[in-house]
Scaffold this motif. Structure first.
Motif, mmCIF file in Angstrom:
data_model
loop_
_atom_site.group_PDB
_atom_site.id
_atom_site.type_symbol
_atom_site.label_atom_id
_atom_site.label_comp_id
_atom_site.label_asym_id
_atom_site.label_seq_id
_atom_site.Cartn_x
_atom_site.Cartn_y
_atom_site.Cartn_z
ATOM 1 N N LEU A 1 0.823 -1.210 0.000
ATOM 2 C CA LEU A 1 0.000 0.000 0.000
ATOM 3 C C LEU A 1 0.858 1.260 0.000
ATOM 4 O O LEU A 1 0.537 2.271 0.639
ATOM 5 N N GLY A 2 1.988 1.170 -0.682
ATOM 6 C CA GLY A 2 2.858 2.330 -0.811
ATOM 7 C C GLY A 2 3.880 2.494 0.288
ATOM 8 O O GLY A 2 4.702 3.409 0.230
ATOM 9 N N ALA A 3 3.855 1.618 1.274
ATOM 10 C CA ALA A 3 4.802 1.714 2.387
ATOM 11 C C ALA A 3 5.709 0.488 2.401
ATOM 12 O O ALA A 3 5.290 -0.615 2.029
ATOM 13 N N GLU A 4 6.957 0.684 2.820
ATOM 14 C CA GLU A 4 7.901 -0.419 2.931
ATOM 15 C C GLU A 4 7.721 -1.083 4.291
ATOM 16 O O GLU A 4 7.947 -0.466 5.327
ATOM 17 N N VAL A 5 7.298 -2.344 4.274
ATOM 18 C CA VAL A 5 7.090 -3.085 5.513
ATOM 19 C C VAL A 5 7.871 -4.387 5.445
ATOM 20 O O VAL A 5 8.132 -4.909 4.351
ATOM 21 N N GLN A 6 8.234 -4.908 6.602
ATOM 22 C CA GLN A 6 8.979 -6.159 6.633
ATOM 23 C C GLN A 6 8.079 -7.320 6.219
ATOM 24 O O GLN A 6 6.953 -7.457 6.697
ATOM 25 N N GLU A 7 8.605 -8.148 5.355
ATOM 26 C CA GLU A 7 7.831 -9.269 4.809
ATOM 27 C C GLU A 7 7.372 -10.223 5.909
ATOM 28 O O GLU A 7 6.293 -10.804 5.819
ATOM 29 N N ARG A 8 8.174 -10.368 6.944
ATOM 30 C CA ARG A 8 7.827 -11.332 7.989
ATOM 31 C C ARG A 8 6.523 -10.957 8.686
ATOM 32 O O ARG A 8 5.763 -11.844 9.100
#
Length: 295
Positions: A131-138
């Motif tokens: 959604l446009g934000a960098e988040v950790q895959e885990r």
């Protein structure tokens, strides 16, 4: 907005771990009326087992095997240690579960040693755009897996014969026994399910960070979750766990900006403060069953 979304996803991911642990607490409590304090040890043992299995088999296979092994371990504990205590005061049984927790953790720590062990998760600390934000895959994996496991559990309790038997025992043990339900088998299955859930939670705690001897402390955050949600509510356990995770994450992100007077790291105790607030308003939890006693 990106910072808020990152904090929210992080909180939901961490809250998924608390939800899995809280589900184990609630399943045992609904069946036996005992709060099992052995969950932290099962969580630690599951993560350690995956750290040994992942170099040999695939990560998914290691997690599955660990969940089954810890489920069998928990079942064995119920059969050998707790089954003879049926009929004893609940407080005594709860104290025994603390002893089980200590013993299992001491044995497990011998396999950890002084180094941090990696569980071999395929995502580590990698990030993806969400959604446009960098988040950790885990965190996304944690949320998705918990959603699937929770849906499976609810379907199991609602539609399977064994699940219906467990619901009957949770409602009234004597009536269930009179209807031919094996209460002892339900007790054992409850512990097995809780052990498997704890092992899965332990793996998620260790992803990206590894396993050390202090990993078990994370499980203590599940206690505010079950109090907030209600000790007898599976749905409340999920909601409580997610709420604790989100509150902890949002305080960690924004507290220094909006409430620095609370002191550093207040986010670590924010779940307990929330628990106290909920208890003041609803002593039986958000989804707990109100008990009425007539004198």
């Amino acid at each position: 907005m990106d910072e808020f979304l990152q904090s929210l996803i992080r909180g939901l991911g961490t809250g998924s771990i608390y939800s899995l642990l809280a589900l184990g607490f609630v399943i045992i409590y609904k069946s036996t009326q005992v709060i099992s304090f052995a969950q932290p040890a099962f969580m630690l043992a599951g993560a350690v087992l995956v750290s040994y299995l992942s170099p040999v088999v695939s990560f998914a296979g290691a997690v599955l095997v660990a969940a089954v092994v810890i489920a069998v371990l928990a079942l064995g504990v119920e059969r050998t240690v707790l089954r003879p205590m049926v009929g004893k005061p609940v407080f005594v049984v709860a104290i025994i579960t603390i002893g089980v927790d200590v013993v299992v953790r001491v044995v497990t720590n011998a396999f950890i040693g002084l180094d941090v062990r990696q569980v071999g998760d395929p995502w580590g600390l990698d990030t993806v755009s969400f959604l446009g934000a960098e988040v950790q895959e885990r965190y996304l994996v944690m949320i998705a897996t918990t959603a699937v496991v929770t849906a499976g559990l609810f379907a199991f309790f609602r539609y399977s014969r064994i699940g219906l038997a467990m619901r009957a025992v949770a409602y009234d043990q004597e009536v269930a026994l009179a209807q031919g339900v094996s209460v002892g088998s339900v007790f054992a299955l409850s512990w097995a399910l809780a052990g498997g859930l704890a092992a899965l939670a332990g793996v998620f705690v260790a992803t990206g960070a590894g396993v050390d001897q202090q990993l078990w402390i994370v499980a203590l955050k599940a206690l505010p979750a079950i109090i907030i949600g209600g000790l007898e509510s599976l749905g409340g356990a999920v909601v409580g766990g997610l709420t604790v995770g989100v509150v902890e994450s949002l305080f960690g992100t924004y507290q220094n900006d909006f409430a620095p007077w609370l002191g550093p790291n207040f986010g670590l105790v924010a779940p307990y403060a929330l628990m106290l607030l909920v208890l003041l308003v609803r002593p039986y939890g958000l989804f707990g069953k109100r008990e009425v006693e007539r004198l």
